[in-house]
Write a protein that holds these residues in place. Structure first.
Motif, short mmCIF file in Angstrom:
data_model
loop_
_atom_site.label_atom_id
_atom_site.label_comp_id
_atom_site.label_asym_id
_atom_site.label_seq_id
_atom_site.Cartn_x
_atom_site.Cartn_y
_atom_site.Cartn_z
N LEU A 24 64.04 27.91 109.51
CA LEU A 24 64.42 29.01 108.63
C LEU A 24 64.52 30.33 109.38
O LEU A 24 65.35 31.19 109.06
N HIS A 28 68.12 32.32 109.47
CA HIS A 28 68.26 33.53 108.67
C HIS A 28 67.99 34.84 109.42
O HIS A 28 68.30 35.90 108.87
N GLU A 186 66.54 31.19 100.41
CA GLU A 186 66.66 29.72 100.39
C GLU A 186 65.35 29.10 99.95
O GLU A 186 64.26 29.60 100.26
N ASP A 187 65.44 27.98 99.25
CA ASP A 187 64.31 27.09 99.00
C ASP A 187 64.51 25.83 99.81
O ASP A 187 65.60 25.24 99.80
N SER A 199 59.90 28.54 100.84
CA SER A 199 60.95 29.45 100.40
C SER A 199 61.06 30.57 101.41
O SER A 199 60.07 30.97 102.03
#
Length: 213
Positions: A24, A28, A186-187, A199
């Motif tokens: 993640l 991101h 996002e999850d 999350s």
């Protein structure tokens, strides 16, 4: 809580530590558009490899960690000379563009945070019990300047155990909305074995200056 954290490192009970960079973060971070050269604060950093990835994106990193053992493992597993010194009551270990401050996050204040422009929290908030999370969110807001951005990864779980503790979307809003604008990114998928689901959130510090909170 502090004693339990130190005991986990002493006993090697660090299942929360990942042997790879968090996907993640990779997915991101660029979307935050944090300028190269901006220093990133990583609270309760452990020995996460995410800090090395951040330096590869041309960010100096300041990690804060209670466990000296975690810091020593991190620098031992890295490359380069380690410089050690004391500052503001913390023992500081510097390796390359990463500086690790050994001590209590809540004792780290704005005077030491003058160069910090961004933050990354993958396992700090969710490591804290409910009674401490409000204090953490407020203290983080004091350290991040207006316009400073950060990536927050939280976790929900089926049971009421912890750490890591269950932190849902409503709690993220309660904790941070007063001082940050919040974007849900996002999850993740729910892990069938333990019921954990991560999350990811983008946060941006609102004004006024944190020195006037």
């Amino acid at each position: 809580m502090q004693e339990d954290w130190l005991k986990r490192w002493q006993d090697g009970r660090i299942g929360f530590h990942r042997d790879s960079v968090h996907p993640l973060l990779v997915q991101h971070w660029s979307g935050l558009q944090v300028p190269e050269g901006n220093k990133v604060l990583v609270p309760l950093c452990g020995k996460t490899l995410d800090m090395r990835w951040l330096t590869e994106q041309h960010h100096p990193v300041l990690g804060i960690e209670l466990s000296e053992q975690a810091i020593e493992q991190f620098v031992a597993e890295g490359d380069g000379e380690v410089t050690r010194y004391r500052q503001a009551g913390f023992g500081v270990s510097r390796q390359g563009s990463i500086e690790l401050w050994c001590g209590d996050f809540f004792h780290f204040h704005i005077e030491q945070a003058a160069e910090i422009e961004a933050f990354y929290d993958r396992a700090a908030l969710i490591a804290l019990p409910e009674a401490t999370r409000q204090r953490y969110a407020f203290h983080l807001a004091q350290l991040i300047p207006p316009g400073g951005k950060g990536l927050l990864i939280t976790l929900t779980r089926r049971d009421a155990g912890g750490p890591p503790f269950h932190v849902d979307a409503d709690e993220v809003q309660r904790l941070f909305a007063a001082n940050f604008s919040i974007t849900h990114l996002e999850d993740g998928e729910c892990n069938a074995d333990d019921g954990f689901k991560e999350s990811c959130w983008a946060l941006e510090r609102r004004g006024p200056s944190p020195g006037h909170n």
